[in-house]
Motif scaffolding. Structure first.
Motif, PDB file in Angstrom:
ATOM      1  N   ASP A  57       0.833  -1.210   0.000  1.00 35.20           N
ATOM      2  CA  ASP A  57       0.000   0.000   0.000  1.00 35.20           C
ATOM      3  C   ASP A  57       0.863   1.253   0.000  1.00 35.20           C
ATOM      4  OD1 ASP A  57      -2.357  -1.481   0.028  1.00 35.20           O
ATOM      5  OD2 ASP A  57      -2.524  -1.438   2.213  1.00 35.20           O
ATOM      6  N   ASN A  58       1.886   1.252   0.853  1.00 34.97           N
ATOM      7  CA  ASN A  58       2.787   2.408   0.923  1.00 34.97           C
ATOM      8  C   ASN A  58       3.500   2.626  -0.402  1.00 34.97           C
ATOM      9  OD1 ASN A  58       2.075   2.668   3.598  1.00 34.97           O
ATOM     10  ND2 ASN A  58       3.945   1.747   4.384  1.00 34.97           N
ATOM     11  N   GLU A  59       3.952   1.540  -0.997  1.00 38.59           N
ATOM     12  CA  GLU A  59       4.641   1.636  -2.280  1.00 38.59           C
ATOM     13  C   GLU A  59       3.701   2.179  -3.358  1.00 38.59           C
ATOM     14  OE1 GLU A  59       7.180  -1.204  -5.343  1.00 38.59           O
ATOM     15  OE2 GLU A  59       6.578  -1.997  -3.395  1.00 38.59           O
ATOM     16  N   PHE A  60       2.481   1.666  -3.373  1.00 38.44           N
ATOM     17  CA  PHE A  60       1.492   2.099  -4.363  1.00 38.44           C
ATOM     18  C   PHE A  60       1.184   3.591  -4.201  1.00 38.44           C
ATOM     19  CE2 PHE A  60      -2.878   2.800  -5.808  1.00 38.44           C
ATOM     20  CZ  PHE A  60      -2.815   2.299  -7.087  1.00 38.44           C
ATOM     21  N   GLU A  61       0.870   3.988  -2.971  1.00 41.65           N
ATOM     22  CA  GLU A  61       0.546   5.399  -2.732  1.00 41.65           C
ATOM     23  C   GLU A  61       1.732   6.303  -3.070  1.00 41.65           C
ATOM     24  OE1 GLU A  61      -1.680   6.644   0.773  1.00 41.65           O
ATOM     25  OE2 GLU A  61      -2.134   4.517   1.152  1.00 41.65           O
ATOM     26  N   THR A  62       2.930   5.849  -2.766  1.00 42.71           N
ATOM     27  CA  THR A  62       4.128   6.632  -3.070  1.00 42.71           C
ATOM     28  C   THR A  62       4.349   6.712  -4.575  1.00 42.71           C
ATOM     29  OG1 THR A  62       5.115   5.989  -0.954  1.00 42.71           O
ATOM     30  CG2 THR A  62       6.607   6.852  -2.646  1.00 42.71           C
ATOM     31  N   ALA A 104       2.046  -7.085 -12.994  1.00 44.22           N
ATOM     32  CA  ALA A 104       3.040  -8.154 -12.821  1.00 44.22           C
ATOM     33  C   ALA A 104       2.996  -8.711 -11.396  1.00 44.22           C
ATOM     34  CB  ALA A 104       4.435  -7.638 -13.153  1.00 44.22           C
ATOM     35  N   ILE A 105       2.810  -7.847 -10.418  1.00 37.63           N
ATOM     36  CA  ILE A 105       2.704  -8.304  -9.026  1.00 37.63           C
ATOM     37  C   ILE A 105       1.469  -9.190  -8.863  1.00 37.63           C
ATOM     38  CG2 ILE A 105       2.287  -7.563  -6.640  1.00 37.63           C
ATOM     39  CD1 ILE A 105       4.008  -5.047  -7.317  1.00 37.63           C
ATOM     40  N   PRO A 112      -0.919 -20.474 -11.723  1.00 42.02           N
ATOM     41  CA  PRO A 112      -0.792 -20.517 -13.184  1.00 42.02           C
ATOM     42  C   PRO A 112      -2.120 -20.721 -13.914  1.00 42.02           C
ATOM     43  CG  PRO A 112       1.002 -21.736 -12.182  1.00 42.02           C
ATOM     44  CD  PRO A 112       0.078 -21.336 -11.062  1.00 42.02           C
ATOM     45  N   LYS A 113      -2.996 -21.532 -13.374  1.00 39.05           N
ATOM     46  CA  LYS A 113      -4.278 -21.790 -14.040  1.00 39.05           C
ATOM     47  C   LYS A 113      -5.176 -20.544 -14.065  1.00 39.05           C
ATOM     48  CE  LYS A 113      -6.380 -23.754  -9.883  1.00 39.05           C
ATOM     49  NZ  LYS A 113      -7.625 -23.138  -9.603  1.00 39.05           N
ATOM     50  N   ASP A 114      -4.947 -19.607 -13.143  1.00 35.61           N
ATOM     51  CA  ASP A 114      -5.767 -18.393 -13.076  1.00 35.61           C
ATOM     52  C   ASP A 114      -5.125 -17.196 -13.779  1.00 35.61           C
ATOM     53  OD1 ASP A 114      -7.761 -19.697 -11.589  1.00 35.61           O
ATOM     54  OD2 ASP A 114      -6.605 -19.399  -9.738  1.00 35.61           O
ATOM     55  N   GLN A 115      -3.859 -17.298 -14.090  1.00 39.40           N
ATOM     56  CA  GLN A 115      -3.157 -16.200 -14.751  1.00 39.40           C
ATOM     57  C   GLN A 115      -3.750 -15.882 -16.121  1.00 39.40           C
ATOM     58  OE1 GLN A 115       0.966 -17.404 -14.709  1.00 39.40           O
ATOM     59  NE2 GLN A 115       1.268 -16.699 -12.602  1.00 39.40           N
ATOM     60  N   LYS A 164      -5.384   5.458 -15.092  1.00 40.14           N
ATOM     61  CA  LYS A 164      -5.359   5.555 -13.630  1.00 40.14           C
ATOM     62  C   LYS A 164      -6.469   4.691 -13.028  1.00 40.14           C
ATOM     63  CE  LYS A 164      -5.487   8.870  -9.828  1.00 40.14           C
ATOM     64  NZ  LYS A 164      -5.626  10.290  -9.462  1.00 40.14           N
ATOM     65  N   SER A 165      -7.622   4.706 -13.626  1.00 38.61           N
ATOM     66  CA  SER A 165      -8.741   3.902 -13.143  1.00 38.61           C
ATOM     67  C   SER A 165      -8.406   2.416 -13.172  1.00 38.61           C
ATOM     68  CB  SER A 165      -9.984   4.189 -13.990  1.00 38.61           C
ATOM     69  OG  SER A 165     -11.039   3.351 -13.608  1.00 38.61           O
ATOM     70  N   ARG A 166      -7.813   1.949 -14.258  1.00 36.10           N
ATOM     71  CA  ARG A 166      -7.432   0.547 -14.361  1.00 36.10           C
ATOM     72  C   ARG A 166      -6.349   0.210 -13.347  1.00 36.10           C
ATOM     73  NH1 ARG A 166      -9.204  -4.495 -15.371  1.00 36.10           N
ATOM     74  NH2 ARG A 166      -7.519  -5.827 -16.101  1.00 36.10           N
ATOM     75  N   LEU A 167      -5.427   1.129 -13.131  1.00 36.72           N
ATOM     76  CA  LEU A 167      -4.377   0.935 -12.145  1.00 36.72           C
ATOM     77  C   LEU A 167      -4.984   0.710 -10.759  1.00 36.72           C
ATOM     78  CD1 LEU A 167      -1.430   1.019 -11.146  1.00 36.72           C
ATOM     79  CD2 LEU A 167      -1.549   3.518 -11.283  1.00 36.72           C
ATOM     80  N   TYR A 168      -5.952   1.524 -10.393  1.00 35.37           N
ATOM     81  CA  TYR A 168      -6.624   1.361  -9.104  1.00 35.37           C
ATOM     82  C   TYR A 168      -7.431   0.065  -9.056  1.00 35.37           C
ATOM     83  CZ  TYR A 168      -5.351   5.707  -6.807  1.00 35.37           C
ATOM     84  OH  TYR A 168      -4.651   6.700  -6.162  1.00 35.37           O
ATOM     85  N   PHE A 169      -7.977  -0.327 -10.177  1.00 32.74           N
ATOM     86  CA  PHE A 169      -8.731  -1.568 -10.235  1.00 32.74           C
ATOM     87  C   PHE A 169      -7.814  -2.764  -9.988  1.00 32.74           C
ATOM     88  CE2 PHE A 169     -11.917  -4.536 -11.806  1.00 32.74           C
ATOM     89  CZ  PHE A 169     -13.085  -3.921 -11.398  1.00 32.74           C
ATOM     90  N   ILE A 170      -6.640  -2.757 -10.630  1.00 39.94           N
ATOM     91  CA  ILE A 170      -5.650  -3.820 -10.419  1.00 39.94           C
ATOM     92  C   ILE A 170      -5.210  -3.831  -8.953  1.00 39.94           C
ATOM     93  CG2 ILE A 170      -3.283  -4.558 -10.950  1.00 39.94           C
ATOM     94  CD1 ILE A 170      -5.222  -5.322 -13.170  1.00 39.94           C
ATOM     95  N   LYS A 171      -4.973  -2.644  -8.392  1.00 42.87           N
ATOM     96  CA  LYS A 171      -4.585  -2.563  -6.976  1.00 42.87           C
ATOM     97  C   LYS A 171      -5.697  -3.105  -6.097  1.00 42.87           C
ATOM     98  CE  LYS A 171      -2.205  -1.397  -3.312  1.00 42.87           C
ATOM     99  NZ  LYS A 171      -3.028  -1.878  -2.223  1.00 42.87           N
ATOM    100  N   GLY A 172      -6.942  -2.865  -6.466  1.00 47.72           N
ATOM    101  CA  GLY A 172      -8.068  -3.420  -5.716  1.00 47.72           C
ATOM    102  C   GLY A 172      -8.038  -4.941  -5.702  1.00 47.72           C
ATOM    103  N   HIS A 173      -7.677  -5.534  -6.816  1.00 50.59           N
ATOM    104  CA  HIS A 173      -7.523  -6.995  -6.855  1.00 50.59           C
ATOM    105  C   HIS A 173      -6.424  -7.440  -5.888  1.00 50.59           C
ATOM    106  CE1 HIS A 173     -10.351  -7.576 -10.024  1.00 50.59           C
ATOM    107  NE2 HIS A 173      -9.582  -7.131 -11.013  1.00 50.59           N
ATOM    108  N   LEU A 174      -5.319  -6.713  -5.870  1.00 47.64           N
ATOM    109  CA  LEU A 174      -4.225  -7.049  -4.965  1.00 47.64           C
ATOM    110  C   LEU A 174      -4.658  -6.949  -3.494  1.00 47.64           C
ATOM    111  CD1 LEU A 174      -1.266  -5.361  -6.823  1.00 47.64           C
ATOM    112  CD2 LEU A 174      -1.447  -7.795  -6.275  1.00 47.64           C
TER     113      LEU A 174
END
Length: 179
Positions: A57-62, A104-105, A112-115, A164-174
């Motif tokens: 989270d810190n890395e993402f926000e930074t 990538a994270i 692998p089956k879900d990638q 930016k929206s997609r970036l936040y969406f991916i982060k939401g998955h994380l």
């Protein structure tokens, strides 16, 4: 003589107030400043979290902070319409780099089956983004928008918002992962 003096004063005032321009040296200077600010920002996040492990989270926000602060600084140097558009286009490139990083994270966290599902989702998003970019280009044409140089800023901003929206969406998955 008076007209020459007036012309000289006007030209001098214009020269003094002229925008600095974003040279490579100035960009390097800005990047150093922003990196220092981003480090302070990250330290404040760590302190705010009182030792709890929110490293991703810190890395993402930074990362977001750094990208947006860099764009802000670029506009401070070149606040012309072209300068603002360039800063927004660069911001979108930074968002895209971050999107690739967090994609990538997420990919590494999946079995692998879900990638493959993530790959399909991302390909579909890219198709959507590209078609939306095309639509934004059409809608900002003079015949629809009324024109003006500001349309380049609007178009660049809307395209950047998609990434930016997609970036936040991916982060939401994380954020769904427990470990």
């Amino acid at each position: 003589m008076k007209s020459r003096l007036l012309l000289f004063l006007l030209l001098s005032a214009t020269f003094v107030n002229a925008q600095e321009g974003l040279t490579l040296a100035k960009l390097a200077e800005i990047e150093v400043q922003v990196d220092k600010q981003a480090l302070k920002f990250k330290d404040s996040l760590i302190k705010r979290n009182a030792g709890a492990d929110f490293s991703l989270d810190n890395e993402f926000e930074t990362d977001i902070y750094r990208a947006e602060k860099l764009a802000d600084k670029k506009v401070e140097v070149d606040y012309s319409t072209a300068g603002m558009t360039s800063a927004i286009v660069d911001l979108n490139k930074d968002y895209n780099k971050l999107l690739n990083k967090y994609y990538a994270i997420l990919m590494k966290k999946l079995q692998p089956k879900d990638q493959e599902k993530l790959k399909i989702s991302q390909r579909n998003w890219i198709k959507f983004r590209d078609s939306e970019d095309e639509l934004i280009g059409i809608i900002t044409k003079t015949e629809y928008s009324g024109g003006g140089t500001i349309q380049s800023n609007i178009m660049a901003g809307r395209i950047s918002d998609l990434t930016k929206s997609r970036l936040y969406f991916i982060k939401g998955h994380l954020n769904q992962f427990v470990n």
